[in-house]
Design a protein around this motif. Structure first.
Motif, PDB file in Angstrom:
ATOM      1  N   THR A  75      38.705  44.956  36.389  1.00 28.17           N
ATOM      2  CA  THR A  75      39.591  44.112  37.204  1.00 28.17           C
ATOM      3  C   THR A  75      39.558  44.531  38.666  1.00 28.17           C
ATOM      4  O   THR A  75      39.524  43.687  39.575  1.00 28.17           O
ATOM      5  N   LEU A  76      39.567  45.844  38.923  1.00 32.30           N
ATOM      6  CA  LEU A  76      39.485  46.318  40.301  1.00 32.30           C
ATOM      7  C   LEU A  76      38.172  45.906  40.956  1.00 32.30           C
ATOM      8  O   LEU A  76      38.140  45.472  42.117  1.00 32.30           O
ATOM      9  N   LEU A  77      37.071  46.041  40.226  1.00 32.10           N
ATOM     10  CA  LEU A  77      35.769  45.654  40.771  1.00 32.10           C
ATOM     11  C   LEU A  77      35.720  44.144  41.063  1.00 32.10           C
ATOM     12  O   LEU A  77      35.189  43.717  42.092  1.00 32.10           O
ATOM     13  N   MET A  78      36.294  43.343  40.168  1.00 32.32           N
ATOM     14  CA  MET A  78      36.322  41.902  40.398  1.00 32.32           C
ATOM     15  C   MET A  78      37.195  41.548  41.593  1.00 32.32           C
ATOM     16  O   MET A  78      36.890  40.624  42.360  1.00 32.32           O
ATOM     17  N   GLY A  79      38.287  42.293  41.780  1.00 32.91           N
ATOM     18  CA  GLY A  79      39.145  42.054  42.937  1.00 32.91           C
ATOM     19  C   GLY A  79      38.411  42.299  44.243  1.00 32.91           C
ATOM     20  O   GLY A  79      38.536  41.513  45.194  1.00 32.91           O
ATOM     21  N   VAL A  80      37.632  43.378  44.296  1.00 29.00           N
ATOM     22  CA  VAL A  80      36.846  43.668  45.505  1.00 29.00           C
ATOM     23  C   VAL A  80      35.802  42.585  45.735  1.00 29.00           C
ATOM     24  O   VAL A  80      35.597  42.108  46.861  1.00 29.00           O
ATOM     25  N   PHE A  81      35.138  42.156  44.663  1.00 24.40           N
ATOM     26  CA  PHE A  81      34.110  41.119  44.784  1.00 24.40           C
ATOM     27  C   PHE A  81      34.704  39.812  45.297  1.00 24.40           C
ATOM     28  O   PHE A  81      34.134  39.157  46.183  1.00 24.40           O
ATOM     29  N   VAL A  82      35.854  39.423  44.761  1.00 22.05           N
ATOM     30  CA  VAL A  82      36.493  38.173  45.188  1.00 22.05           C
ATOM     31  C   VAL A  82      36.928  38.255  46.638  1.00 22.05           C
ATOM     32  O   VAL A  82      36.767  37.302  47.413  1.00 22.05           O
ATOM     33  N   ALA A  83      37.480  39.402  47.044  1.00 19.57           N
ATOM     34  CA  ALA A  83      37.926  39.559  48.426  1.00 19.57           C
ATOM     35  C   ALA A  83      36.771  39.434  49.413  1.00 19.57           C
ATOM     36  O   ALA A  83      36.927  38.902  50.522  1.00 19.57           O
ATOM     37  N   VAL A  84      35.589  39.909  49.010  1.00 24.91           N
ATOM     38  CA  VAL A  84      34.418  39.829  49.895  1.00 24.91           C
ATOM     39  C   VAL A  84      33.766  38.456  49.835  1.00 24.91           C
ATOM     40  O   VAL A  84      33.327  37.909  50.857  1.00 24.91           O
TER      41      VAL A  84
END
Length: 358
Positions: A75-84
């Motif tokens: 979930t944390l990795l997906m959050g970073v990906f979405v933010a970028v």
């Protein structure tokens, strides 16, 4: 306490993600909201299918903590990906706030097809559009940038009917959770068999989401949403089932197939219904986000309500009577929804020229 806090935090996170996703869909794909929402809901159905076996596998490999650690990291990795990956929306919102244009939407009935006429009154061109669209059914719009209050949305009969229909429609799946599994276990079905039956329902939910998305854009969201509730009642009559039929594995499979498909309809058709009912208020982010939030609140409240009623009914009645009785609310709500749509349509038409003078 740890379990409660984890579930609460996860629920808040899911609410934020779902509301943001539906808002983005309504903004980025205004002409194909149904299809895109169907694809999104299909991914939800696939998540329901993959999640339980994946969680069980991780639990067997590393105990209680491993599933939460793995999903937390993902979930944390997906959050970073979405933010970028997603573009910044702040500059677009600032431009909207500085805009002084007034948008007027006229909906003209022509050969059974709904057409749109858009005029701009900031430069004094309203009379020109009034002469073109004289005496046509019209619902006046609001100024681009105006904030539409939640109270105004909830005071509209059509919107309330859509929200009520969404609640009852989503309760179709939630109603099964506390009683169907227990009934199947009492009938000596193995846990693997029970899990397979619910997996079948979730698979039909995923497939039905794609089909519903296509039908919403092709036919229209109102009729699809109303028919979804009727279909859910038919599924409950199969799960019951109605006399002279008896409860059997075949009737349960048929009922789960029908309710799985019917359960996907409010998830896909609800937001397009809300967007169509508020087109006269202008499509903008402030309104879309409120509608997305209301949509998700009604969906999850329906699941909660269905689970409560499902357990309560099973305590009060037999298994068969539980499902036969709850086949009534979806049909009744479908009738109320249809009447509200017809009533609002017959009263809401004023001439385009009169709306310009108001």
């Amino acid at each position: 306490k740890a379990v409660v806090s984890t579930q609460s935090t996860g629920g808040c996170g899911c609410a934020l993600v779902d509301t943001s996703l539906y808002t983005l869909i309504s903004e980025k794909f205004p002409e194909s909201v149904g299809k895109v929402t169907g694809v999104l809901t299909t991914s939800v159905g696939l998540g329901f299918m993959v999640g339980p076996p994946l969680g069980g596998l991780l639990y067997s490999l590393g105990g209680f903590m491993l599933p939460f650690v793995v999903m937390g990291v993902l979930t944390l990795l997906m959050g970073v990906f979405v933010a970028v990956a997603l573009p910044n929306q702040s500059s677009h919102q600032d431009n909207l706030k500085r805009t002084r244009v007034y948008s007027l939407y006229a909906y003209v009935e022509h050969d059974g097809l709904e057409q749109s006429i858009i005029g701009y009154t900031d430069s004094g061109e309203g009379n020109q559009w009034a002469s073109i669209a004289k005496d046509v059914p019209f619902v006046p719009a609001v100024k681009l940038g105006d904030q539409v209050s939640l109270l105004k949305i909830l005071s509209d009969v059509k919107l309330l009917a859509i929200l009520l229909t969404t609640v009852i429609g989503s309760s179709i799946l939630g109603f099964q959770e506390p009683n169907l599994g227990l009934f199947l276990e009492n009938c000596k079905y193995s846990p693997a068999s029970v899990g397979f039956l619910f997996l079948l329902r979730d698979f039909l939910f995923a497939i039905g989401s794609i089909i519903t998305g296509y039908l919403v854009d092709k036919v229209g969201p109102y009729s699809i949403l109303a028919s979804g509730l009727v279909l859910g009642s038919v599924g409950y009559l199969a799960l019951g089932p109605i006399p002279p039929f008896t409860v059997s594995l075949a009737s349960i499979i048929i009922g789960l197939v029908i309710t799985g498909f019917a359960g996907s309809i409010p998830w896909v058709a609800g937001l397009p219904c809300l967007l169509k009912a508020t087109r006269h208020l202008a499509n903008k982010s402030s309104l879309n986000s409120q509608l997305s939030g209301l949509q998700n609140s009604c969906l999850y409240f329906g699941i909660f309500l269905g689970s409560i009623l499902g357990g309560t009914f099973l305590d009060m009645f037999s298994y068969r009577m539980t499902y036969l009785l709850y086949a009534i609310p979806p049909v009744a709500t479908s009738i109320i929804f249809t009447c509200a749509m017809v009533f609002k349509r017959s009263r809401g038409n004023v001439s385009f020229e009169e709306s310009l003078k108001a």
